[in-house]
Design a protein around this motif. Sequence first.
Motif, PDB file in Angstrom:
ATOM      1  N   UNK A  78      56.553 -66.714  26.255  1.00 18.35           N
ATOM      2  CA  UNK A  78      57.797 -67.072  26.234  1.00 18.35           C
ATOM      3  C   UNK A  78      58.600 -66.233  26.929  1.00 18.35           C
ATOM      4  N   UNK A  79      58.464 -65.010  27.175  1.00 14.50           N
ATOM      5  CA  UNK A  79      58.865 -64.187  28.246  1.00 14.50           C
ATOM      6  C   UNK A  79      58.598 -64.462  29.574  1.00 14.50           C
ATOM      7  N   UNK A  80      57.668 -65.206  29.958  1.00 11.71           N
ATOM      8  CA  UNK A  80      57.471 -65.876  31.491  1.00 11.71           C
ATOM      9  C   UNK A  80      58.798 -66.705  31.750  1.00 11.71           C
ATOM     10  N   UNK A  81      59.347 -67.261  30.823  1.00 10.20           N
ATOM     11  CA  UNK A  81      60.314 -68.022  31.227  1.00 10.20           C
ATOM     12  C   UNK A  81      61.706 -67.582  31.809  1.00 10.20           C
ATOM     13  N   UNK A  82      62.107 -66.439  31.060  1.00 10.54           N
ATOM     14  CA  UNK A  82      63.188 -66.137  32.118  1.00 10.54           C
ATOM     15  C   UNK A  82      62.806 -65.462  33.425  1.00 10.54           C
ATOM     16  N   UNK A  83      61.368 -64.841  33.427  1.00 13.64           N
ATOM     17  CA  UNK A  83      60.814 -64.112  34.788  1.00 13.64           C
ATOM     18  C   UNK A  83      61.873 -63.301  35.286  1.00 13.64           C
ATOM     19  N   UNK A  84      62.402 -62.307  34.400  1.00  7.33           N
ATOM     20  CA  UNK A  84      63.160 -61.217  35.117  1.00  7.33           C
ATOM     21  C   UNK A  84      62.683 -60.104  34.427  1.00  7.33           C
ATOM     22  N   UNK A  85      62.822 -58.994  35.223  1.00  7.20           N
ATOM     23  CA  UNK A  85      62.885 -57.712  34.803  1.00  7.20           C
ATOM     24  C   UNK A  85      61.172 -57.232  34.539  1.00  7.20           C
ATOM     25  N   UNK A 330      54.107 -59.267  33.098  1.00  6.56           N
ATOM     26  CA  UNK A 330      54.322 -60.625  33.230  1.00  6.56           C
ATOM     27  C   UNK A 330      54.717 -61.115  34.358  1.00  6.56           C
ATOM     28  N   UNK A 331      54.607 -62.623  34.430  1.00  2.85           N
ATOM     29  CA  UNK A 331      55.425 -63.006  36.054  1.00  2.85           C
ATOM     30  C   UNK A 331      56.963 -62.837  35.814  1.00  2.85           C
ATOM     31  N   UNK A 332      57.401 -62.257  37.139  1.00  2.00           N
ATOM     32  CA  UNK A 332      58.839 -62.247  37.421  1.00  2.00           C
ATOM     33  C   UNK A 332      58.788 -62.751  38.801  1.00  2.00           C
ATOM     34  N   UNK A 333      60.368 -63.175  39.106  1.00  2.00           N
ATOM     35  CA  UNK A 333      60.530 -63.609  40.411  1.00  2.00           C
ATOM     36  C   UNK A 333      60.572 -62.737  41.493  1.00  2.00           C
ATOM     37  N   UNK A 334      60.413 -61.341  41.197  1.00  2.13           N
ATOM     38  CA  UNK A 334      60.166 -60.353  42.138  1.00  2.13           C
ATOM     39  C   UNK A 334      58.816 -59.659  42.268  1.00  2.13           C
ATOM     40  N   UNK A 335      57.954 -60.110  41.693  1.00  7.58           N
ATOM     41  CA  UNK A 335      56.513 -59.539  41.219  1.00  7.58           C
ATOM     42  C   UNK A 335      55.552 -59.491  42.506  1.00  7.58           C
TER      43      UNK A 335
END
Length: 541
Positions: A78-85, A330-335
């Motif tokens: 579920x934490x992959x949905x916001x993909x932040x931090x 986890x995946x984030x938009x800045x990974x």
Amino acid sequence: MKRILSLIAAFLFLGTVRASEPLSIEQCKTNINAMVAKMNQGATEGPYRPNWQSVTQHEAQPEWFLDGKVGIYFHWGVYSVPAHGNEWYMRKMHIKTGPEKQSYYEHHRETWGEPDEFGYHDFVPMFKAQHFDASEWADLFVKSGARWAGPVCEHHDGYSMWDSEMTPWNAADTGPKRDITGELAKAVKDRGLKFVTTFHHERSRNWVPRVEGWPTASDDPVLQFLYMNISEYLFNMLFQAKLGEAIDKYEPDMIWFDGRMSDILEPYHLNFLAYYFNQADKWGKDVMVTTKKLQYPQEVAVLDFEKGRTAALTPYPWLNDDTISTGSWCYTDTLAVKPAKVVVHDFIDSVSKNGHLLLNLSPKSDGTIPQDQRDCLLAFGDWLKRNGEAIYATRPWLEYGEGPTQMERAGSHQRKSLEYSGSDLRYTQSKDGKTLYMIALGEPVNGIVAPSIIQIDESESGKVVLVGRDEELKFEVTEGRLTIHAPKNLATDFAHAFKLTGFKARLTPDAKARRDAELEKLHSGPIDPGKLHNDNIQFGQ
């Protein structure tokens, strides 16, 4: 009739898609009690009993683990949905003030609303995993050179990535509405890999701030099961029951744990261990458990270092769980993803010191694995395809290696990647001790490889072969020192393995003295976790 049989076959093929309504909390509690009762009985039926003296008789390191060296897992949920931090989003989105305050709360408020308007649980329907393909993932794991693989079954967020009857917050009843772990178990095992399940749920009850008016402090019993706003007794029972359910459903070869195991009372650990080991005995399988910071005795579980490894060769095997990225698990938009060379070099260094790697991926919430992660994995696998003879089914030599590049400290959370060169050599040997492998972590200077810690006593039958090319190389031995003449066009690879057979080799007197001094530090047992970590208690001490 054929039409009916076709429909039945299609239904069975899609059997991992859930059609039923989620279980009520009362049903879940009944199932938890039944599972714990089953486990407690099973913990006394077999060669093991729920006490430390008994479970320490179980072999902690199976041969398949010692041979396999590398596995893949993935922080995906579920934490992959916001993909932040990072994957701690559930916790940090609720922190408005204090020393732990970061940008998460402001980001959540600006993007989704206040936590009482849009809670973490509201991300669950958005976690669809619509592009997830367990078979395609498993094929990638094989190409990466992994010998075991599996999911983060549950992180700290109370969400189970399998078809669970212990909680309504599971991937079969909500979100993807598929048995994610079940699909992966089948795909991984079908390809001959061992199956790993990792659990981080031991810390969930104390994970999120309880803010009045926010979902984390809700009196809704369904929300309480996600945010773990439940009694300590029920939390301990749920910890054990979820493990038992995963054991029964998926027969994992490895169960890996995150930190804070002392948040769970000792009897629940012992009943889990005895049950798991007894079940494995019935299956006829060699299974294993890992913990960080020696939270289980080393006779029971392999010691795991998070993003770290030892600085020296140890007399006991250990595991490094590390991620393919330079940041979040986890995946984030800045990974950002590490260069494949860094992954390969850190791995070789670990193997030479009696270490093994569990490498983490960061899939997107829709079930796709980003191309930059794929490219790194495939490059890692290509290196292993050429040089795996010097890695798989090997054991440590008399010393791990030599060279100018040394770690400053041992332990978890190594913040800095080292820049290795062709002067940095690492050693492994075949299980029968007849073959020595020497791996240069870069192109040898002027095509010369001249190890300084190897003493050659006999070389008449000696032969040096460049692994991956099966190319026999010229060498000479002068006053017991070996010099190898390597080809000068090796720069295209990350590291170069040399196979030495027919030599009678040992450590030089100086190298042996240094090694003996190192062993003296380790003679009393494993690395003292108190010197490496801000640790909590260890069980079975």
